[in-house]
Design a protein around this motif. Structure first.
Motif, mmCIF file in Angstrom:
data_model
loop_
_atom_site.group_PDB
_atom_site.id
_atom_site.type_symbol
_atom_site.label_atom_id
_atom_site.label_comp_id
_atom_site.label_asym_id
_atom_site.label_seq_id
_atom_site.Cartn_x
_atom_site.Cartn_y
_atom_site.Cartn_z
ATOM 1 N N UNK A 60 -63.327 -9.162 -140.186
ATOM 2 C CA UNK A 60 -63.245 -10.191 -139.276
ATOM 3 C C UNK A 60 -63.820 -11.563 -139.833
ATOM 4 N N UNK A 61 -65.064 -11.391 -140.139
ATOM 5 C CA UNK A 61 -65.689 -12.483 -140.656
ATOM 6 C C UNK A 61 -65.084 -13.405 -141.750
ATOM 7 N N UNK A 62 -64.562 -12.567 -142.835
ATOM 8 C CA UNK A 62 -63.778 -13.089 -143.804
ATOM 9 C C UNK A 62 -62.353 -13.903 -143.318
ATOM 10 N N UNK A 63 -61.674 -13.448 -142.481
ATOM 11 C CA UNK A 63 -60.456 -13.888 -141.958
ATOM 12 C C UNK A 63 -60.663 -15.144 -140.800
ATOM 13 N N UNK A 64 -61.851 -14.787 -139.922
ATOM 14 C CA UNK A 64 -61.857 -15.784 -139.003
ATOM 15 C C UNK A 64 -63.150 -16.679 -138.912
ATOM 16 N N UNK A 65 -63.744 -16.970 -140.118
ATOM 17 C CA UNK A 65 -65.059 -17.615 -140.159
ATOM 18 C C UNK A 65 -65.080 -19.086 -139.745
ATOM 19 N N UNK A 66 -63.750 -19.517 -139.708
ATOM 20 C CA UNK A 66 -63.870 -20.857 -139.008
ATOM 21 C C UNK A 66 -64.012 -20.835 -137.511
ATOM 22 N N UNK A 67 -63.777 -19.676 -136.849
ATOM 23 C CA UNK A 67 -64.015 -19.494 -135.508
ATOM 24 C C UNK A 67 -65.425 -19.177 -135.112
ATOM 25 N N UNK A 68 -66.347 -18.608 -135.961
ATOM 26 C CA UNK A 68 -67.640 -18.114 -135.711
ATOM 27 C C UNK A 68 -68.685 -19.066 -136.104
ATOM 28 N N UNK A 69 -69.684 -19.216 -135.357
ATOM 29 C CA UNK A 69 -70.749 -20.306 -135.376
ATOM 30 C C UNK A 69 -72.009 -19.453 -136.113
ATOM 31 N N UNK A 70 -72.935 -20.230 -136.705
ATOM 32 C CA UNK A 70 -73.890 -19.660 -137.341
ATOM 33 C C UNK A 70 -74.845 -18.578 -136.564
ATOM 34 N N UNK A 71 -74.469 -18.425 -135.326
ATOM 35 C CA UNK A 71 -75.441 -17.396 -134.559
ATOM 36 C C UNK A 71 -74.462 -15.990 -134.545
ATOM 37 N N UNK A 72 -73.199 -16.144 -135.160
ATOM 38 C CA UNK A 72 -72.249 -14.873 -135.099
ATOM 39 C C UNK A 72 -71.618 -14.848 -133.777
ATOM 40 N N UNK A 73 -71.300 -16.129 -133.038
ATOM 41 C CA UNK A 73 -70.631 -16.036 -131.814
ATOM 42 C C UNK A 73 -69.151 -16.329 -132.286
ATOM 43 N N UNK A 74 -68.242 -15.898 -131.568
ATOM 44 C CA UNK A 74 -66.813 -16.336 -131.788
ATOM 45 C C UNK A 74 -66.403 -16.847 -130.575
ATOM 46 N N UNK A 75 -65.652 -17.989 -130.649
ATOM 47 C CA UNK A 75 -65.256 -18.724 -129.280
ATOM 48 C C UNK A 75 -63.780 -18.705 -129.324
ATOM 49 N N UNK A 76 -63.120 -18.448 -128.494
ATOM 50 C CA UNK A 76 -61.602 -18.632 -128.226
ATOM 51 C C UNK A 76 -61.241 -19.298 -126.988
ATOM 52 N N UNK A 77 -60.551 -20.229 -126.904
ATOM 53 C CA UNK A 77 -59.946 -20.954 -125.726
ATOM 54 C C UNK A 77 -58.693 -21.214 -125.493
ATOM 55 N N UNK A 78 -58.168 -21.141 -124.326
ATOM 56 C CA UNK A 78 -56.897 -21.819 -124.192
ATOM 57 C C UNK A 78 -56.483 -22.479 -122.927
ATOM 58 N N UNK A 79 -55.921 -23.299 -122.779
ATOM 59 C CA UNK A 79 -55.603 -24.196 -121.787
ATOM 60 C C UNK A 79 -54.281 -24.468 -121.398
ATOM 61 N N UNK A 80 -53.619 -23.302 -121.698
ATOM 62 C CA UNK A 80 -52.051 -23.367 -121.371
ATOM 63 C C UNK A 80 -52.070 -22.764 -119.730
#
Length: 80
Positions: free
Chosen positions: A60-80
């Motif tokens: 997961x870290x390798x594939x989605x590293x751009x979505x993970x902050x330094x604290x290890x939090x994943x953020x996903x957002x949607x405004x649809x």
């Protein structure tokens, strides 16, 4: 969240590990622009979760590293 997030037969993430919030969406919105919280934001700390194996975390870290902050939090957002 109250219910768990069921990823597949072997991975279930308890709802207590996931924070869901709402924010104002950017962009055009007609009469509701800057008035209605229409953007959903999901936060999950993958670094601290005991719900998935270390091997899955690593992938997961390798594939989605751009979505993970330094604290290890994943953020996903949607405004649809």
């Amino acid at each position: 969240m109250d219910r768990p997030l069921i990823v597949n037969e072997s991975i279930r993430i308890p709802g207590s590990e996931i924070a869901l919030s709402f924010a104002r969406s950017s962009g055009p919105g007609g009469q509701n622009v800057n008035k209605v919280n229409s953007k959903a934001v999901l936060k999950w700390n993958i670094a601290a979760t005991p719900s998935i194996s270390d091997a899955v975390k690593s992938r997961f870290f390798q594939r989605y590293k751009q979505r993970i902050n330094p604290q290890g939090d994943v953020f996903l957002s949607s405004d649809r």
